[in-house]
Design a protein around this motif. Sequence first.
Motif, mmCIF file in Angstrom:
data_model
loop_
_atom_site.group_PDB
_atom_site.id
_atom_site.type_symbol
_atom_site.label_atom_id
_atom_site.label_comp_id
_atom_site.label_asym_id
_atom_site.label_seq_id
_atom_site.Cartn_x
_atom_site.Cartn_y
_atom_site.Cartn_z
ATOM 1 N N THR A 1 0.849 -1.189 0.000
ATOM 2 C CA THR A 1 0.000 0.000 0.000
ATOM 3 C C THR A 1 0.885 1.239 0.000
ATOM 4 O O THR A 1 2.073 1.182 0.324
ATOM 5 N N SER B 1 3.949 1.699 -3.673
ATOM 6 C CA SER B 1 3.484 0.334 -3.889
ATOM 7 C C SER B 1 3.191 0.072 -5.358
ATOM 8 O O SER B 1 2.536 0.885 -6.018
ATOM 9 N N ASN C 1 1.012 -1.711 -6.346
ATOM 10 C CA ASN C 1 -0.438 -1.804 -6.436
ATOM 11 C C ASN C 1 -1.098 -0.476 -6.796
ATOM 12 O O ASN C 1 -2.310 -0.426 -7.047
ATOM 13 N N THR D 1 -2.042 1.983 -4.982
ATOM 14 C CA THR D 1 -3.242 2.155 -4.158
ATOM 15 C C THR D 1 -3.677 3.610 -4.047
ATOM 16 O O THR D 1 -4.854 3.879 -3.789
ATOM 17 N N ARG E 1 -5.484 4.154 -7.624
ATOM 18 C CA ARG E 1 -6.615 3.249 -7.863
ATOM 19 C C ARG E 1 -7.688 3.336 -6.783
ATOM 20 O O ARG E 1 -8.883 3.196 -7.071
ATOM 21 N N PHE E 2 -7.260 3.532 -5.522
ATOM 22 C CA PHE E 2 -8.199 3.418 -4.400
ATOM 23 C C PHE E 2 -8.178 4.622 -3.458
ATOM 24 O O PHE E 2 -8.902 4.641 -2.475
ATOM 25 N N VAL F 1 -5.841 5.284 -1.397
ATOM 26 C CA VAL F 1 -5.294 4.780 -0.138
ATOM 27 C C VAL F 1 -3.833 5.198 -0.083
ATOM 28 O O VAL F 1 -2.966 4.613 -0.722
ATOM 29 N N THR G 1 -7.685 4.282 7.455
ATOM 30 C CA THR G 1 -7.105 4.545 6.142
ATOM 31 C C THR G 1 -7.270 6.010 5.772
ATOM 32 O O THR G 1 -8.317 6.603 6.024
ATOM 33 N N PHE H 1 -9.364 -5.216 0.184
ATOM 34 C CA PHE H 1 -8.907 -5.524 -1.169
ATOM 35 C C PHE H 1 -8.955 -7.027 -1.399
ATOM 36 O O PHE H 1 -8.853 -7.819 -0.455
ATOM 37 N N GLN I 1 -13.103 5.815 -4.873
ATOM 38 C CA GLN I 1 -12.094 5.419 -3.906
ATOM 39 C C GLN I 1 -12.595 4.220 -3.100
ATOM 40 O O GLN I 1 -13.801 3.949 -3.051
ATOM 41 N N ASN J 1 2.123 2.395 6.449
ATOM 42 C CA ASN J 1 1.750 1.591 5.299
ATOM 43 C C ASN J 1 2.166 0.150 5.549
ATOM 44 O O ASN J 1 2.910 -0.142 6.491
#
Length: 399
Positions: free
Chosen positions: A75, A79, A81, A83, A86-87, A89, A112, A134, A157, A389
């Motif tokens: 995260t 990351s 990912n 995050t 995309r999210f 985060v 978060t 996730f 989000q 994180n």
Amino acid sequence: MFRTGRSLGVFTAGAAVASAAVTMVAPTAVAAPGCAGVSGVGSTGGPGNAVPWLNGNTGGLPGLSGRTAAIEKVTGTYSPNNTVERFNVLGTDLGIMWDNGAGQILTAFGDTTGHSRNPICDGLVGEWRSNVLFRSADRVLADGMRFDSGPMDGSGQAREIIAAMKIPGVEASSIPTGGIAVNGVQYLSYMSVRNWGDAGQWSTNYSQIATSSDNGETWATRPETLRPNIGGVLPVGVGPAAGNENFQMNSMVKDGGFVYNYGTPAGRAGEVRLSRVSEGSILDLASYEYWNGNGWIRADPAAAVPVMDGRIGEISVQYNEFLGKFVAMYTDVFSSIVMRTASSPAGPWTAPETLVNLVEVPGIYAAYIHPWSNGSDLYFLATTWADYNVMLMRTTLVR
């Protein structure tokens, strides 16, 4: 960490009980001029800023000696990912994993934050959610852990899956502690935090289990009269019932048709006690049995005795095929990550073995075992306080 769904959750071995006559406290909070509601970082408090170049941390991986290594951040800003993009985060903690029974790992995180959509009120970092989730189908963990999806809100989000009032002294946050899947239903244990205290200390209203029949997309909790959401109230006298204060944080593992539940009190300074229930009765508190050192006592959590001693934080237990034993990981009194093993759920458990010490990684906590670890590689997630994180780590097991 919790939300709505179709099936009804019930109180777990950490159930709350209130006296017959209680004083009700209305949810009041103070917002900045021109700002509505309450903002900020909850949970463990998290740093006010999870951006590496602003919080004084590099955001990089720690270098470790011995049999344990850091693989990647899963995260945050650095990351793979993505995050943040995309999210939304930017910072989070925990990372409680379980196999959903359908080819995915579900991972629940704690408090978060993301980039604020209202910087005047929240500053650069805002969008506080008490929890997010996730999903991952990644079985090749040597190069990291990729997230495929997660419950999202209408703004694009990752959304809070279990609501919290976010009012200190009433309900500061709702934090996931353990998850498991049985017959296609996802079960997530969480605690309603009343107040955050000094480092590693907090008080809870209760713990309970939320359920999801749609792979973690929506979650069911108690009725509104017992488990208020935004705009509700909590009685001043709410607190864990006798014995249940020892099961406010939980790790669940299946064995022989039972779900074994390893419980600790709120905070990072309690011993581990053990309960079990048949897989088909997870939501029936009266069906739980508690280990008293010699056998199983039904429906009496006060009978439970410690199966692991010490000041234990955020325990994670899984059965490991390579060792042919149950493996437990947690943060000890020295803020180091340790591991213990046992041949049966009730133990006896071996003495703690240090995997990551606080000298090498200051402020590390919340070690959660990846259920798809195989061979001598034991993968787990852990959080570093300074970066706020989560990273994937691996230790090499020795028979």
